[in-house]
Design an enzyme around this catalytic site. Structure first.
Site, PDB file in Angstrom:
ATOM      1  CB  SER A 142     -31.248-120.685   2.324  1.00 34.19           C
ATOM      2  OG  SER A 142     -32.186-120.245   1.289  1.00 34.19           O
ATOM      3  CE  LYS A 143     -26.042-115.780   4.279  1.00 34.76           C
ATOM      4  NZ  LYS A 143     -24.947-114.818   3.983  1.00 34.76           N
ATOM      5  NE  ARG A 144     -30.116-120.158  -2.484  1.00 28.59           N
ATOM      6  CZ  ARG A 144     -28.749-120.878  -1.912  1.00 28.59           C
ATOM      7  NH1 ARG A 144     -27.667-119.588  -2.272  1.00 28.59           N
ATOM      8  NH2 ARG A 144     -29.119-121.751  -1.100  1.00 28.59           N
ATOM      9  CG  ASP A 145     -35.966-120.420   1.738  1.00 28.24           C
ATOM     10  OD1 ASP A 145     -36.258-120.443   0.759  1.00 28.24           O
ATOM     11  OD2 ASP A 145     -35.393-120.697   2.555  1.00 28.24           O
ATOM     12  N   GLY A 146     -35.784-115.466   1.242  1.00 28.00           N
ATOM     13  CA  GLY A 146     -36.251-113.719   1.186  1.00 28.00           C
ATOM     14  C   GLY A 146     -36.750-113.349  -0.223  1.00 28.00           C
TER      15      GLY A 146
END
Ligand code: GLU
Length: 513
Positions: A266-270
């Site tokens: 997901s985007k937040r995994d960055g």
């Protein structure tokens, strides 16, 4: 024979920066098109104005340009099927939705949001918490199937708000062949009557997507797995329009999984894993919404493409390094895997390292110039090229460069004092000064000559490698690491070497006197 008629599209919605999975979708479309001599098209699906994010379309285009995945057709790219931005095509869609109403494939629905909410509540009270507007309920609702012709006309004439819904047939099985997954079947009784045209006259994704794929002569739809559940509706739409004969072939790409393999990336995994999950950086409204991409992390676009190509596909051979042209040649949809592909950041870095090792020094120097400038360092093109040739094997990402090679551009800022204590013997200063003096006489000052001088000197003075090399390294770089000593000295040049050795010996004595 290449098939000139293959036409594929990458159809992102500009609802924010494009996730790296989007680039993989674009890449597979691009590869498939190139492999078959077909056309790669960019279409911007921006009909959902509520989710439109300013700058997102520019971000998409810049990302494709950075990677070198240039569309032959698209907004700003030309092509005879335009416009390629759905918001510029919006007047076309209503006609198609109305045509469907005429041939009984769709219907007007006049239910207000309040009425829908009431129905939902009433159903929930009966224990049905999952109300769907579908074949089982549509006859209980306010629409052109339940109202008389006159009533419908009156509603339309009075300007009452309405939507157009797809009339999903009952008790049918919809089957299509997915080129990745094989046969996929949906039972129509499980599909709701999707809204095709919204109250404001704008099409939904489903309608615009199918109409445009048809009008743009798209032959293959290659997209993420998240669109698989919508495909039942899409096939029904092709049937309802009578466009079945030219329906594109579908390929749904496997999910990209988190680095730990647990669930979808997901985007937040960055932020969570400290890794890039977007191609380029993005400045959102808040710091939490802003991040660096692969570009800012110091990746070469070729390496990113090579890495992404293998996230869900492999050539069936041992070869891992592929240029974009080689990927075009080797790519085939049959070799796309069904299972999710784990996003392995170490593998991404490994690819980048391979590309850096293989990079041409001159080209790399050009790429690294801005990094140098950002630190206020200057170098001539030829000097920077020499440094690049010497350093490229030691880099994993471009951002490593200045930290690892700064001493080529400025004085040493950091000495490893512990190592100096271990390797520097103040009594041998005279010996090292003699060596420095011999080096200072050498001309031309090249690696072979330097090596000969140092080796002769060691022999004469009965010195071992371990007594000389660490001292030279410490004097030239401040640490005992760095590239090959003789080559490094040659690149630094006689003056810098002589100056640096002198200063370093003073410092060593001061530290260790
Ligand atoms: N607009 C959709 C997206 O954002 C396109 C899906 C498709 O390719 O059909 O991904």
């Amino acid at each position: 024979m290449p098939n000139q008629n293959i036409r594929v599209r990458f159809a992102p919605s500009p609802t924010g920066p494009l996730h790296i999975g989007g680039i993989r979708t674009a890449l597979y479309n691009y590869l498939f098109a190139k492999k078959h001599g077909g056309t790669f098209i960019l279409r911007i699906e921006d009909t959902d104005q509520g989710r439109y994010v300013p700058g997102a379309e520019e971000y998409i285009v810049e990302s494709l340009k950075w990677c070198g995945l240039l569309p032959e057709e698209g907004p700003g790219f030309g092509g005879s099927y335009g416009p390629y931005r759905q918001s510029e095509r919006k007047d076309m869609y209503a006609k198609y939705a109305n045509d469907l109403v005429k041939n009984n494939g769709a219907y007007y629905a006049f239910d207000t949001p309040e009425e829908l909410e009431e129905k939902r509540k009433a159903e929930a009270e009966k224990g049905n918490h999952n109300f769907k507007y579908d074949g089982a309920t549509r006859l209980e609702m306010k629409n052109s199937l339940t109202l008389s012709k006159q009533e419908v006309q009156q509603m339309l004439d009075s300007g009452a708000p309405y939507v157009i819904r797809l009339k999903v047939p009952e008790n049918e099985a919809v089957t299509f062949q997915d080129l990745v997954r094989g046969e996929v079947t949906f039972q129509t009784n499980e599909l709701d009557d999707k809204v095709l045209l919204k109250g404001d006259g704008m099409p939904t994704y489903h309608l615009a997507n199918i109409v445009d794929d048809h009008l743009m002569d798209i032959t293959h739809v290659i997209r993420g797995e998240e669109w698989l559940p919508s495909t039942g509706h899409h096939v029904l739409l092709y049937k309802a329009f009578g466009w079945e004969a030219t329906m594109p072939q579908f390929s749904h790409l496997p999910l990209i999984l988190k680095p730990d393999g647990k669930g979808k990336l997901s985007k937040r995994d960055g932020a969570k894993f400290g890794i890039p999950v977007f191609p380029l950086g993005w400045k959102g409204e808040t710091p939490e919404d802003s991040f660096d991409g692969f570009r800012e992390f110091g990746f070469l676009p070729e390496a990113v493409l090579n890495f992404l190509a293998f996230l869900g596909w492999n050539p069936g051979t041992e070869q891992e390094i592929f240029s974009l042209d080689e990927l075009c040649e080797a790519f085939s949809i049959e070799k796309i895997s069904k299972g999710g592909a784990r996003f392995d950041y170490d593998k991404a870095k490994w690819y980048n390292q391979q590309y850096l090792h293989a990079a041409n020094g001159e080209a790399l120097a050009e790429t690294l110039k801005p990094y140098l400038a950002a630190h206020g360092y200057e170098a001539t093109d030829s000097y920077l090229t020499e440094v690049c040739n010497l350093m490229k094997d030691r880099l994993a990402v471009l951002t490593d460069f200045v930290g690892q090679a700064y001493f080529f551009f400025t004085d040493i800022k950091f000495f490893d004092n512990e190592k100096i204590a271990r390797h520097w013997n103040p009594e041998s200063r005279g010996t090292f000064e003699a060596l420095a003096a011999q080096l200072n006489k050498l001309a031309p000052f090249d690696a072979t000559g330097i090596e000969a001088v140092v080796k002769n000197f060691m022999e004469e003075h009965h010195l071992k490698m371990g007594q000389v090399m660490p001292v030279l390294r410490l004097a030239l770089t401040g640490t005992v690491q760095g590239p090959a000593v003789y080559e490094m000295m040659a690149v630094l040049g006689k003056e810098r070497v002589s100056d640096r050795l002198g200063k370093a010996f003073d410092y060593f004595d001061k530290e260790n006197g």
